[in-house]
Design a protein around this motif. Structure first.
Motif, short mmCIF file in Angstrom:
data_model
loop_
_atom_site.label_atom_id
_atom_site.label_comp_id
_atom_site.label_asym_id
_atom_site.label_seq_id
_atom_site.Cartn_x
_atom_site.Cartn_y
_atom_site.Cartn_z
N PRO A 38 -21.90 -44.09 -65.12
CA PRO A 38 -22.18 -44.66 -63.78
C PRO A 38 -20.86 -45.62 -63.52
O PRO A 38 -20.48 -45.72 -62.26
CB PRO A 38 -23.37 -45.53 -64.06
CG PRO A 38 -24.14 -44.88 -65.13
CD PRO A 38 -23.36 -44.27 -65.99
N LEU A 39 -20.36 -46.14 -64.42
CA LEU A 39 -19.03 -47.04 -64.06
C LEU A 39 -17.82 -46.32 -63.92
O LEU A 39 -17.00 -46.35 -62.80
CB LEU A 39 -18.83 -47.67 -65.39
CG LEU A 39 -19.80 -48.96 -65.56
CD1 LEU A 39 -19.21 -49.86 -66.74
CD2 LEU A 39 -20.03 -49.78 -64.26
N LYS A 40 -17.72 -44.87 -64.57
CA LYS A 40 -16.69 -44.06 -64.08
C LYS A 40 -16.93 -43.23 -62.66
O LYS A 40 -16.08 -43.25 -61.86
CB LYS A 40 -16.63 -42.79 -65.12
CG LYS A 40 -15.84 -43.41 -66.33
CD LYS A 40 -15.68 -42.25 -67.12
CE LYS A 40 -15.15 -42.82 -68.51
NZ LYS A 40 -15.09 -41.91 -69.80
N ALA A 41 -18.26 -43.03 -62.46
CA ALA A 41 -18.57 -42.39 -61.03
C ALA A 41 -18.30 -43.42 -60.05
O ALA A 41 -17.81 -43.02 -58.75
CB ALA A 41 -20.29 -42.16 -61.18
N THR A 111 -27.76 -55.90 -66.73
CA THR A 111 -26.67 -56.69 -67.19
C THR A 111 -26.26 -55.97 -68.70
O THR A 111 -25.16 -55.79 -69.00
CB THR A 111 -26.96 -58.04 -67.23
OG1 THR A 111 -27.13 -58.57 -66.16
CG2 THR A 111 -25.66 -58.99 -68.09
N GLY A 112 -27.49 -55.80 -69.44
CA GLY A 112 -27.17 -55.09 -70.67
C GLY A 112 -26.62 -53.79 -70.64
O GLY A 112 -25.63 -53.38 -71.48
N PHE A 119 -18.20 -52.45 -73.05
CA PHE A 119 -17.74 -52.81 -74.53
C PHE A 119 -17.97 -51.63 -75.49
O PHE A 119 -17.30 -51.71 -76.59
CB PHE A 119 -18.45 -54.23 -74.91
CG PHE A 119 -18.01 -55.06 -74.04
CD1 PHE A 119 -16.77 -55.75 -73.98
CD2 PHE A 119 -18.84 -55.85 -73.22
CE1 PHE A 119 -16.33 -56.65 -73.30
CE2 PHE A 119 -18.33 -56.64 -72.16
CZ PHE A 119 -16.85 -57.48 -72.41
N THR A 120 -18.70 -50.70 -75.35
CA THR A 120 -18.91 -49.61 -76.28
C THR A 120 -18.54 -48.41 -75.87
O THR A 120 -18.52 -47.33 -76.55
CB THR A 120 -20.57 -49.53 -76.90
OG1 THR A 120 -21.39 -48.98 -75.73
CG2 THR A 120 -20.89 -51.09 -77.14
N GLY A 121 -18.41 -48.26 -74.49
CA GLY A 121 -18.37 -46.94 -74.01
C GLY A 121 -19.26 -45.88 -73.87
O GLY A 121 -19.14 -44.80 -73.45
N GLU A 122 -20.35 -46.39 -74.35
CA GLU A 122 -21.52 -45.51 -74.36
C GLU A 122 -22.67 -45.94 -72.91
O GLU A 122 -22.48 -47.18 -72.60
CB GLU A 122 -22.42 -45.77 -75.62
CG GLU A 122 -21.68 -45.60 -76.69
CD GLU A 122 -21.66 -43.97 -77.02
OE1 GLU A 122 -22.11 -43.24 -76.52
OE2 GLU A 122 -20.57 -43.61 -77.91
N TYR A 123 -23.40 -44.95 -72.61
CA TYR A 123 -24.00 -45.15 -71.31
C TYR A 123 -25.28 -44.54 -71.41
O TYR A 123 -25.55 -43.62 -72.16
CB TYR A 123 -23.43 -45.04 -69.94
CG TYR A 123 -23.08 -43.53 -69.99
CD1 TYR A 123 -23.80 -42.56 -69.50
CD2 TYR A 123 -21.88 -42.89 -70.30
CE1 TYR A 123 -23.54 -41.07 -69.45
CE2 TYR A 123 -21.54 -41.67 -70.59
CZ TYR A 123 -22.38 -40.68 -69.78
OH TYR A 123 -22.21 -39.40 -69.76
#
Length: 133
Positions: A38-41, A111-112, A119-123
């Motif tokens: 989602p953040l990359k999108a 938020t989590g 911070f972990t690169g996992e979504y």
């Protein structure tokens, strides 16, 4: 403050749903050409998508302001439910409390999810895949 908390909670509930839909590969626009992260999108979204987003949010805010001017308006009641039920109905009060509590939980959850991605690169639910193996 109740109205702001309700609005933030409703947005957070929608954001949690959208986060997992996106992480699951469901993209309602752009022929699913955006990343599943989602953040990359969000970064890949074209300028026209951001314009639509900002205009859509502005239209919803404007509509909310217009609804507030209605006589008998109660905080957070955008659909006019106060005309049909009042706060003496136990079921209605219970529903309102559930909505408020689920909104609070969703605010913490989104938020989590953002923290996990940054911070972990996992979504999505991928963070715990090492434990499942």
């Amino acid at each position: 403050y109740r109205e702001a908390e309700l609005k933030h909670g409703r947005v957070a509930m929608a954001a949690c749903l959208g986060w997992y839909l996106n992480a699951g590969g469901v993209h309602p626009a752009f022929n699913s050409a955006l990343s599943n992260d989602p953040l990359k999108a969000m970064v890949e979204l074209p300028a026209v998508g951001w314009v639509q987003f900002v205009l859509g949010c502005g239209a919803i805010e404007w509509l909310g302001q217009q609804i507030k001017e209605r006589p008998g308006y109660e905080p957070g009641d955008l659909l006019g439910a106060a005309y049909w039920v009042d706060n003496s109905d136990e079921g209605w009060v219970s529903y309102q409390n559930k909505e408020m509590n689920n909104g609070r939980l969703a605010m913490l959850a989104i938020t989590g999810m953002i923290y996990q991605d940054v911070f972990t690169g996992e979504y999505g639910d991928m963070m715990y895949r090492q434990l499942v193996r």
